[in-house]
Design a protein around this motif. Structure first.
Motif, PDB file in Angstrom:
ATOM      1  N   SER A 215       0.811  -1.222   0.000  1.00 45.05           N
ATOM      2  CA  SER A 215       0.000   0.000   0.000  1.00 45.05           C
ATOM      3  C   SER A 215       0.845   1.273   0.000  1.00 45.05           C
ATOM      4  O   SER A 215       1.960   1.319   0.524  1.00 45.05           O
ATOM      5  CB  SER A 215      -0.932   0.012   1.215  1.00 45.05           C
ATOM      6  OG  SER A 215      -0.191   0.037   2.419  1.00 45.05           O
TER       7      SER A 215
ATOM      8  N   ASP B 284      -3.332  -5.941   1.255  1.00 47.13           N
ATOM      9  CA  ASP B 284      -3.483  -4.481   1.253  1.00 47.13           C
ATOM     10  C   ASP B 284      -2.762  -3.911   0.038  1.00 47.13           C
ATOM     11  O   ASP B 284      -1.534  -3.904  -0.022  1.00 47.13           O
ATOM     12  CB  ASP B 284      -2.912  -3.880   2.538  1.00 47.13           C
ATOM     13  CG  ASP B 284      -3.271  -2.397   2.702  1.00 47.13           C
ATOM     14  OD1 ASP B 284      -3.705  -1.781   1.714  1.00 47.13           O
ATOM     15  OD2 ASP B 284      -3.120  -1.869   3.816  1.00 47.13           O
TER      16      ASP B 284
ATOM     17  N   THR C 189      -3.816  -0.757  -1.159  1.00 50.76           N
ATOM     18  CA  THR C 189      -4.311   0.622  -1.167  1.00 50.76           C
ATOM     19  C   THR C 189      -3.433   1.492  -2.055  1.00 50.76           C
ATOM     20  O   THR C 189      -2.212   1.510  -1.905  1.00 50.76           O
ATOM     21  CB  THR C 189      -4.339   1.189   0.254  1.00 50.76           C
ATOM     22  OG1 THR C 189      -5.174   0.364   1.069  1.00 50.76           O
ATOM     23  CG2 THR C 189      -4.877   2.606   0.256  1.00 50.76           C
TER      24      THR C 189
ATOM     25  N   PHE D  33      -7.897  -4.643   1.670  1.00 49.49           N
ATOM     26  CA  PHE D  33      -7.865  -3.195   1.489  1.00 49.49           C
ATOM     27  C   PHE D  33      -7.450  -2.886   0.053  1.00 49.49           C
ATOM     28  O   PHE D  33      -6.317  -3.148  -0.351  1.00 49.49           O
ATOM     29  CB  PHE D  33      -6.884  -2.540   2.468  1.00 49.49           C
ATOM     30  CG  PHE D  33      -7.193  -2.815   3.908  1.00 49.49           C
ATOM     31  CD1 PHE D  33      -8.294  -2.249   4.520  1.00 49.49           C
ATOM     32  CD2 PHE D  33      -6.377  -3.650   4.658  1.00 49.49           C
ATOM     33  CE1 PHE D  33      -8.586  -2.507   5.854  1.00 49.49           C
ATOM     34  CE2 PHE D  33      -6.655  -3.911   5.990  1.00 49.49           C
ATOM     35  CZ  PHE D  33      -7.764  -3.342   6.589  1.00 49.49           C
TER      36      PHE D  33
ATOM     37  N   SER E  53      -8.540   0.322  -1.276  1.00 50.07           N
ATOM     38  CA  SER E  53      -9.002   1.709  -1.385  1.00 50.07           C
ATOM     39  C   SER E  53      -8.188   2.476  -2.424  1.00 50.07           C
ATOM     40  O   SER E  53      -6.968   2.309  -2.531  1.00 50.07           O
ATOM     41  CB  SER E  53      -8.900   2.410  -0.031  1.00 50.07           C
ATOM     42  OG  SER E  53      -9.835   1.874   0.878  1.00 50.07           O
ATOM     43  N   SER E  54      -8.891   3.293  -3.199  1.00 45.60           N
ATOM     44  CA  SER E  54      -8.331   4.152  -4.245  1.00 45.60           C
ATOM     45  C   SER E  54      -7.827   3.378  -5.460  1.00 45.60           C
ATOM     46  O   SER E  54      -7.282   3.974  -6.388  1.00 45.60           O
ATOM     47  CB  SER E  54      -7.210   5.044  -3.692  1.00 45.60           C
ATOM     48  OG  SER E  54      -7.694   5.894  -2.672  1.00 45.60           O
TER      49      SER E  54
ATOM     50  N   CYS F 147     -13.197   3.720  -4.950  1.00 46.84           N
ATOM     51  CA  CYS F 147     -12.791   2.732  -5.966  1.00 46.84           C
ATOM     52  C   CYS F 147     -13.617   2.819  -7.245  1.00 46.84           C
ATOM     53  O   CYS F 147     -13.363   2.055  -8.174  1.00 46.84           O
ATOM     54  CB  CYS F 147     -12.911   1.315  -5.403  1.00 46.84           C
ATOM     55  SG  CYS F 147     -11.716   0.909  -4.140  1.00 46.84           S
TER      56      CYS F 147
ATOM     57  N   VAL G   5      -5.116   9.423   2.794  1.00 48.35           N
ATOM     58  CA  VAL G   5      -4.979   7.967   2.806  1.00 48.35           C
ATOM     59  C   VAL G   5      -4.048   7.513   3.913  1.00 48.35           C
ATOM     60  O   VAL G   5      -4.267   6.501   4.563  1.00 48.35           O
ATOM     61  CB  VAL G   5      -4.464   7.471   1.432  1.00 48.35           C
ATOM     62  CG1 VAL G   5      -4.283   5.960   1.439  1.00 48.35           C
ATOM     63  CG2 VAL G   5      -5.422   7.872   0.329  1.00 48.35           C
TER      64      VAL G   5
ATOM     65  N   HIS H 290      -4.864   4.932   6.961  1.00 48.76           N
ATOM     66  CA  HIS H 290      -4.007   3.756   7.208  1.00 48.76           C
ATOM     67  C   HIS H 290      -3.590   3.699   8.671  1.00 48.76           C
ATOM     68  O   HIS H 290      -3.644   2.660   9.309  1.00 48.76           O
ATOM     69  CB  HIS H 290      -2.780   3.841   6.303  1.00 48.76           C
ATOM     70  CG  HIS H 290      -1.822   2.702   6.478  1.00 48.76           C
ATOM     71  ND1 HIS H 290      -1.964   1.514   5.799  1.00 48.76           N
ATOM     72  CD2 HIS H 290      -0.728   2.576   7.244  1.00 48.76           C
ATOM     73  CE1 HIS H 290      -0.986   0.695   6.138  1.00 48.76           C
ATOM     74  NE2 HIS H 290      -0.219   1.320   7.008  1.00 48.76           N
TER      75      HIS H 290
END
Length: 473
Positions: A140, A162, A164, A189, A191-192, A217, A462, A466
């Motif tokens: 991430s 993860d 991310t 995870f 995300s984004s 997302c 972000v 986290h």
């Protein structure tokens, strides 16, 4: 008899110490030491990067000599000497990840963490299927771009994944294809990461999930309501998916839920009374959605709640007096709804409250009732009164033309509520960029959580999410 027992105890302790000494003498294998050194040589360290905490590779031998099991970030099996874990998170690494990275030669590794480095927008390399024992993979916020390799789906033993994103072009054509074989996941995870697809219904069968992060997302379609009912789910973060529709379950919830983030989605309907059964819930952010109806009094049952963020919905009615029982509450944001009432006496019980925003509603408060409250804590918004104007909210775009009859504006009091459409299709989307000053009536993810000052902006949203997730684990 006592002497025999003492003799056996001393003998056991002696043998145990011999085994410990033998295990401690096991050194890492030359092929793995070489793989680590080749990986290290392909990068430089940049201590000026905002993600840098400590360059762990500086403790590594320059020529690869010595025991790599003693290097920072490297963990070996005490019996075999094989590298089983590599944690180089926040290690100031900077450079391009090679497609044939030597990390794929560490075939015994079970945990790999390269989070919070800078890999210069290179693709995630194909070849993770070589690491068949991998259980924990974290890449991430490390500037990986391009398409996520599909062979990650072959890591059937993964417990935590993860990916991310910190790069806008990191994408995944079909999320279902990635996760369908990862049924043992406890943490996921993404995300984004650009998904731009419907929410994969297969995740509703992942009974081991404890944390699910799919924020921003581009998810669309309908959110499966039975995700809320997963038996072990503690953290659910799907905020920022403006085309994702859904509603809250009226009856059954997964009781372990601790944090729910739904802001800037197309969720609608009423907040059900059953939400009061989430006895472990600490954070609920459902701001900038389309929730309607009244606030259920059962919210007062959430004795562990520290943040309740519901601004910019179409909630109406009075704030339940049961809110006085939310004694752990630090953040309460209810602005820009259609709430009403003539008292804030319940606020005096909230001794830990550090942020309160009820502006943009239809409260009719006498100056005396406001003066009777003590607003001595930081980050309080000025409460609306019948004489003093409230602070203005950031401008919102005008509503789309609609055949619906606009709501009547209040004739008296301090309310400045504008008429609002009552369905998601009629309500304009709002900008999610925060105003320049603090306090901010914006989603919890965009605040320095429960703080009085604005966090250094280079850390970014972000990174804060986290860190919050790590603290909850």
């Amino acid at each position: 008899m006592a002497a025999l027992s003492l003799y056996l105890l001393l003998t056991w302790m002696f043998l145990f110490s011999l085994f410990r000494t033998r295990f401690a003498e096991v050194l890492c294998h030359a092929d793995e030491s070489s793989a680590l050194m080749e990986f290290n040589r392909s990068f430089r360290t940049d201590t000026t990067d905002w993600r840098c905490v400590y360059p762990k590779v500086h403790s590594w031998s320059l020529d690869g000599s010595g025991d790599c099991c003693s290097w920072d970030g490297v963990e070996c099996d005490e019996v075999t000497g094989r590298v089983i874990a590599l944690d180089l998170s926040s290690s100031c690494l900077s450079g391009t990840m090679r497609p044939n990275t030597t990390l794929f030669r560490l075939v015994h590794v079970e945990s790999l963490n390269l989070a919070f480095n800078s890999f210069n927008f290179s693709p995630i390399p194909y070849g993770f299927s070589n690491l068949s024992r991998l259980q924990y993979l974290n890449l991430s916020i490390s500037d990986f771009c391009s398409e996520i390799p599909r062979d990650i789906s072959q890591l059937s033993g993964l417990v935590s994944l993860d990916l991310t994103a910190s790069c806008e072009t990191l994408h995944l054509p079909n999320m279902g294809d990635l996760v369908h074989n990862l049924t043992g996941l406890k943490e996921l995870f993404l995300s984004s990461v650009s998904l731009s697809s419907p929410f994969p219904p297969v995740l509703a069968n992942f009974s081991s999930l404890t944390s699910l992060g799919l924020a921003s997302c581009g998810l669309n379609g309908d959110f499966p309501v039975n995700i809320f009912q997963l038996p072990n789910l503690e953290i659910l973060d799907i905020h920022g998916n403006s085309n994702l529709s859904g509603f809250l379950p009226k009856l059954h919830w997964g009781s372990p839920l601790k944090s729910i983030y739904l802001s800037n989605t197309n969720f609608s309907g009423e907040i059900p009374a059953s939400i009061g059964n989430l006895s472990l819930l600490t954070k609920l952010d459902a701001s900038e959605c389309y929730f309607s109806g009244s606030l259920p009094s059962s919210l007062g049952n959430l004795s562990h709640l520290t943040a309740l963020v519901l601004h910019r919905n179409t909630l109406q009615g009075q704030i339940p007096v049961s809110f006085a029982d939310l004694t752990q509450l630090s953040v309460l944001a209810l602005s820009s709804n259609n709430l009403s009432g003539d008292t804030l006496e319940w606020v005096v019980n909230l001794t830990t409250l550090t942020f309160l925003d009820i502006s943009g509603n239809s409260f009719f408060l006498s100056a005396g009732s406001v003066r009777s409250l003590s607003f001595s804590l930081c980050n309080f918004m000025e409460p609306p009164t019948s004489r003093a104007p409230r602070r203005s909210l950031p401008p919102r775009p005008p509503p789309r033309p609609s055949s619906r009859r606009p709501q009547a504006k209040p004739e008296t009091g301090t309310s400045s509520s504008t008429s609002r459409p009552t369905s998601p299709s009629e309500m304009p989307r709002r900008s999610s960029s925060p105003p320049p000053s603090c306090p901010k009536p914006y989603p919890l993810h965009q605040w320095p959580p429960l703080a009085c000052s604005v966090e250094d902006q280079r850390v970014g949203r972000v990174h804060r999410v986290h860190r919050e997730r790590e603290s909850e684990n």
